[in-house]
Design a protein around this motif. Structure first.
Motif, PDB file in Angstrom:
ATOM      1  N   ALA A 170       0.830  -1.197   0.002  1.00 60.59           N
ATOM      2  CA  ALA A 170      -0.003   0.080   0.045  1.00 60.59           C
ATOM      3  C   ALA A 170       0.825   1.380   0.057  1.00 60.59           C
ATOM      4  O   ALA A 170       0.567   2.116  -0.797  1.00 60.59           O
ATOM      5  N   PHE A 171       2.047   1.295   0.832  1.00 60.90           N
ATOM      6  CA  PHE A 171       2.892   2.284   0.796  1.00 60.90           C
ATOM      7  C   PHE A 171       3.336   2.538  -0.710  1.00 60.90           C
ATOM      8  O   PHE A 171       3.422   3.723  -0.988  1.00 60.90           O
ATOM      9  N   ALA A 172       3.946   1.538  -1.335  1.00 60.07           N
ATOM     10  CA  ALA A 172       4.594   1.796  -2.757  1.00 60.07           C
ATOM     11  C   ALA A 172       3.524   2.480  -3.620  1.00 60.07           C
ATOM     12  O   ALA A 172       3.802   3.224  -4.409  1.00 60.07           O
ATOM     13  N   ARG A 173       2.128   1.831  -3.494  1.00 61.01           N
ATOM     14  CA  ARG A 173       1.116   2.392  -4.462  1.00 61.01           C
ATOM     15  C   ARG A 173       0.905   3.810  -4.121  1.00 61.01           C
ATOM     16  O   ARG A 173       0.800   4.731  -5.064  1.00 61.01           O
ATOM     17  N   ALA A 174       0.801   4.147  -2.948  1.00 55.08           N
ATOM     18  CA  ALA A 174       0.496   5.492  -2.451  1.00 55.08           C
ATOM     19  C   ALA A 174       1.807   6.313  -2.948  1.00 55.08           C
ATOM     20  O   ALA A 174       1.431   7.664  -3.392  1.00 55.08           O
ATOM     21  N   TRP A 175       2.926   5.988  -2.766  1.00 56.49           N
ATOM     22  CA  TRP A 175       4.156   6.758  -3.026  1.00 56.49           C
ATOM     23  C   TRP A 175       4.369   6.934  -4.734  1.00 56.49           C
ATOM     24  O   TRP A 175       4.472   8.017  -5.048  1.00 56.49           O
ATOM     25  N   VAL A 176       3.965   5.745  -5.450  1.00 59.92           N
ATOM     26  CA  VAL A 176       3.876   6.085  -6.880  1.00 59.92           C
ATOM     27  C   VAL A 176       3.015   7.093  -7.406  1.00 59.92           C
ATOM     28  O   VAL A 176       3.278   8.059  -8.116  1.00 59.92           O
ATOM     29  N   SER A 177       1.688   6.972  -6.651  1.00 57.05           N
ATOM     30  CA  SER A 177       0.819   7.850  -7.190  1.00 57.05           C
ATOM     31  C   SER A 177       1.044   9.548  -6.757  1.00 57.05           C
ATOM     32  O   SER A 177       0.902  10.274  -7.586  1.00 57.05           O
ATOM     33  N   SER A 178       1.420   9.532  -5.532  1.00 59.42           N
ATOM     34  CA  SER A 178       1.597  10.735  -5.170  1.00 59.42           C
ATOM     35  C   SER A 178       2.805  11.540  -5.652  1.00 59.42           C
ATOM     36  O   SER A 178       2.932  12.693  -6.334  1.00 59.42           O
ATOM     37  N   ARG A 179       4.094  10.822  -5.866  1.00 63.89           N
ATOM     38  CA  ARG A 179       5.114  11.352  -6.292  1.00 63.89           C
ATOM     39  C   ARG A 179       5.225  11.755  -8.040  1.00 63.89           C
ATOM     40  O   ARG A 179       5.772  12.503  -8.534  1.00 63.89           O
ATOM     41  N   HIS A 180       4.482  10.850  -8.593  1.00 68.11           N
ATOM     42  CA  HIS A 180       4.221  10.893 -10.065  1.00 68.11           C
ATOM     43  C   HIS A 180       3.241  12.280 -10.284  1.00 68.11           C
ATOM     44  O   HIS A 180       3.586  13.194 -11.219  1.00 68.11           O
ATOM     45  N   HIS A 181       2.015  12.385  -9.911  1.00 64.74           N
ATOM     46  CA  HIS A 181       1.302  13.421  -9.878  1.00 64.74           C
ATOM     47  C   HIS A 181       1.765  14.729  -9.157  1.00 64.74           C
ATOM     48  O   HIS A 181       1.431  15.971  -9.651  1.00 64.74           O
ATOM     49  N   GLY A 182       2.460  14.552  -8.148  1.00 65.48           N
ATOM     50  CA  GLY A 182       2.845  15.803  -7.515  1.00 65.48           C
ATOM     51  C   GLY A 182       4.105  16.313  -7.800  1.00 65.48           C
ATOM     52  O   GLY A 182       4.588  17.560  -8.154  1.00 65.48           O
ATOM     53  N   LYS A 183       5.309  15.455  -8.219  1.00 60.82           N
ATOM     54  CA  LYS A 183       6.756  15.900  -8.936  1.00 60.82           C
ATOM     55  C   LYS A 183       6.835  15.417 -10.314  1.00 60.82           C
ATOM     56  O   LYS A 183       7.879  16.095 -10.719  1.00 60.82           O
ATOM     57  N   GLY A 184       6.036  14.793 -10.826  1.00 66.90           N
ATOM     58  CA  GLY A 184       6.185  14.439 -12.325  1.00 66.90           C
ATOM     59  C   GLY A 184       7.132  13.272 -12.399  1.00 66.90           C
ATOM     60  O   GLY A 184       7.640  13.148 -13.579  1.00 66.90           O
ATOM     61  N   LEU A 185       7.679  12.614 -11.328  1.00 70.83           N
ATOM     62  CA  LEU A 185       8.457  11.442 -11.461  1.00 70.83           C
ATOM     63  C   LEU A 185       8.124  10.216 -12.183  1.00 70.83           C
ATOM     64  O   LEU A 185       6.665   9.813 -12.457  1.00 70.83           O
ATOM     65  N   ALA A 186       8.979   9.632 -13.176  1.00 67.95           N
ATOM     66  CA  ALA A 186       8.684   8.517 -14.058  1.00 67.95           C
ATOM     67  C   ALA A 186       8.942   7.285 -13.234  1.00 67.95           C
ATOM     68  O   ALA A 186       9.618   7.351 -12.250  1.00 67.95           O
ATOM     69  N   SER A 187       8.982   6.391 -13.892  1.00 66.81           N
ATOM     70  CA  SER A 187       8.891   4.814 -13.343  1.00 66.81           C
ATOM     71  C   SER A 187      10.193   4.536 -12.770  1.00 66.81           C
ATOM     72  O   SER A 187      10.371   4.095 -11.523  1.00 66.81           O
ATOM     73  N   ARG A 188      11.219   5.009 -13.707  1.00 66.65           N
ATOM     74  CA  ARG A 188      12.546   4.750 -13.298  1.00 66.65           C
ATOM     75  C   ARG A 188      13.184   5.460 -11.903  1.00 66.65           C
ATOM     76  O   ARG A 188      13.616   4.940 -10.782  1.00 66.65           O
ATOM     77  N   ALA A 189      12.596   6.801 -11.692  1.00 65.69           N
ATOM     78  CA  ALA A 189      13.106   7.610 -10.414  1.00 65.69           C
ATOM     79  C   ALA A 189      12.121   7.084  -9.301  1.00 65.69           C
ATOM     80  O   ALA A 189      12.934   6.908  -8.154  1.00 65.69           O
ATOM     81  N   LEU A 190      10.998   6.643  -9.517  1.00 66.45           N
ATOM     82  CA  LEU A 190       9.961   6.144  -8.452  1.00 66.45           C
ATOM     83  C   LEU A 190      10.692   4.821  -7.865  1.00 66.45           C
ATOM     84  O   LEU A 190      10.704   4.592  -6.642  1.00 66.45           O
ATOM     85  N   GLY A 191      11.038   3.878  -8.758  1.00 68.40           N
ATOM     86  CA  GLY A 191      11.682   2.611  -8.380  1.00 68.40           C
ATOM     87  C   GLY A 191      12.818   2.993  -7.494  1.00 68.40           C
ATOM     88  O   GLY A 191      12.871   2.116  -6.597  1.00 68.40           O
ATOM     89  N   GLN A 192      13.657   3.860  -7.893  1.00 71.06           N
ATOM     90  CA  GLN A 192      14.968   3.957  -7.008  1.00 71.06           C
ATOM     91  C   GLN A 192      14.631   4.227  -5.843  1.00 71.06           C
ATOM     92  O   GLN A 192      15.220   4.224  -4.640  1.00 71.06           O
ATOM     93  N   GLU A 193      13.598   5.503  -5.488  1.00 68.56           N
ATOM     94  CA  GLU A 193      13.217   5.858  -4.271  1.00 68.56           C
ATOM     95  C   GLU A 193      12.575   4.832  -3.287  1.00 68.56           C
ATOM     96  O   GLU A 193      13.069   4.612  -2.367  1.00 68.56           O
TER      97      GLU A 193
END
Length: 231
Positions: free
Chosen positions: A113-136
């Motif tokens: 659940a943490f990972a799903r929320a992180w991906v949604s928040s950081r993509h829509h909020g910071k515009g991060l793509a999959s590669r950067a999100l995976g690293q985080e």
């Protein structure tokens, strides 16, 4: 006429003694005991030492739970983050595991659940793509399989649209020669985790939407000069 000595009256008159001066406040008057490190308690040890002894005598599971709750009060945490916080406070590994297992059972920690929320928040909020999100997420100790599942919810079309919107905004504030502008905007998208192909296409589309002249110029630029390798 017989004189009367001043102050001869009794009771609450002149002969009454003045009240004794108030005793200065001392540590402990407020019921909290002597100030930390300032005075000694009855057994001769500083208050700080007594507090340390009381801490050592507490149930280690209670200490571990308090550490976790303080961390979770700030923001959701991964299991690995909570384990690291307890390790920093010298909580025994077996105690930490027991507390974390219990928190897993009751749903207080949930890496998926943490990972799903992180991906949604950081993509829509910071515009991060999959590669950067995976690293985080990996830096926060999320299991690779859980990371993959969370990133699967971010499809290519959504990322391409976000890259385009970022390129439009970046072009508004970037000045310089056309090739330098193109390079800087593509580089900005690459730093957010977008592969070179997506970044180049997003910038070209953003230029084309701005003017026909910019669109023609973008087509003349060699995309291979701006491509960024996958990481």
């Amino acid at each position: 006429m017989t004189g009367r000595r001043r102050g001869a009256r009794t009771g609450r008159g002149w002969d009454a003694k003045p009240p004794a001066p108030a005793r200065p406040a001392r540590p402990g008057d407020d019921g909290m005991g002597p100030s930390d490190g300032a005075e000694l308690v009855d057994d001769g040890s500083p208050r700080a030492e007594r507090a340390a002894k009381r801490q050592a005598q507490r149930d280690p599971h209670e200490v571990a739970r308090e550490i976790c709750l303080r961390q979770l009060a700030v923001r959701p945490r991964t299991r690995a983050e909570l384990a690291a916080a307890m390790r920093a406070k010298d909580v025994a590994d077996e105690v930490a595991e027991a507390v974390l297992d219990r928190y897993d059972e009751v749903g207080m920690i949930d890496d998926a659940a943490f990972a799903r929320a992180w991906v949604s928040s950081r993509h829509h909020g910071k515009g991060l793509a999959s590669r950067a999100l995976g690293q985080e997420l990996r830096r926060r100790g999320v299991d690779a399989e859980v990371v993959t599942e969370a990133l699967a919810e971010l499809d290519d079309e959504t990322q391409a649209q976000t890259a385009y919107e970022l390129a439009v905004r970046k072009l508004r504030t970037t000045r310089g020669e056309p090739d330098a502008v193109f390079r800087r905007v593509v580089g900005a998208l690459a730093r957010k985790g977008y592969p070179g192909g997506i970044a180049v296409r997003a910038v070209k589309d953003a230029l084309a939407a701005r003017s026909a002249e910019d669109a023609e110029l973008a087509e003349l630029l060699d995309p291979d000069l701006f491509d960024t390798p996958e990481q």
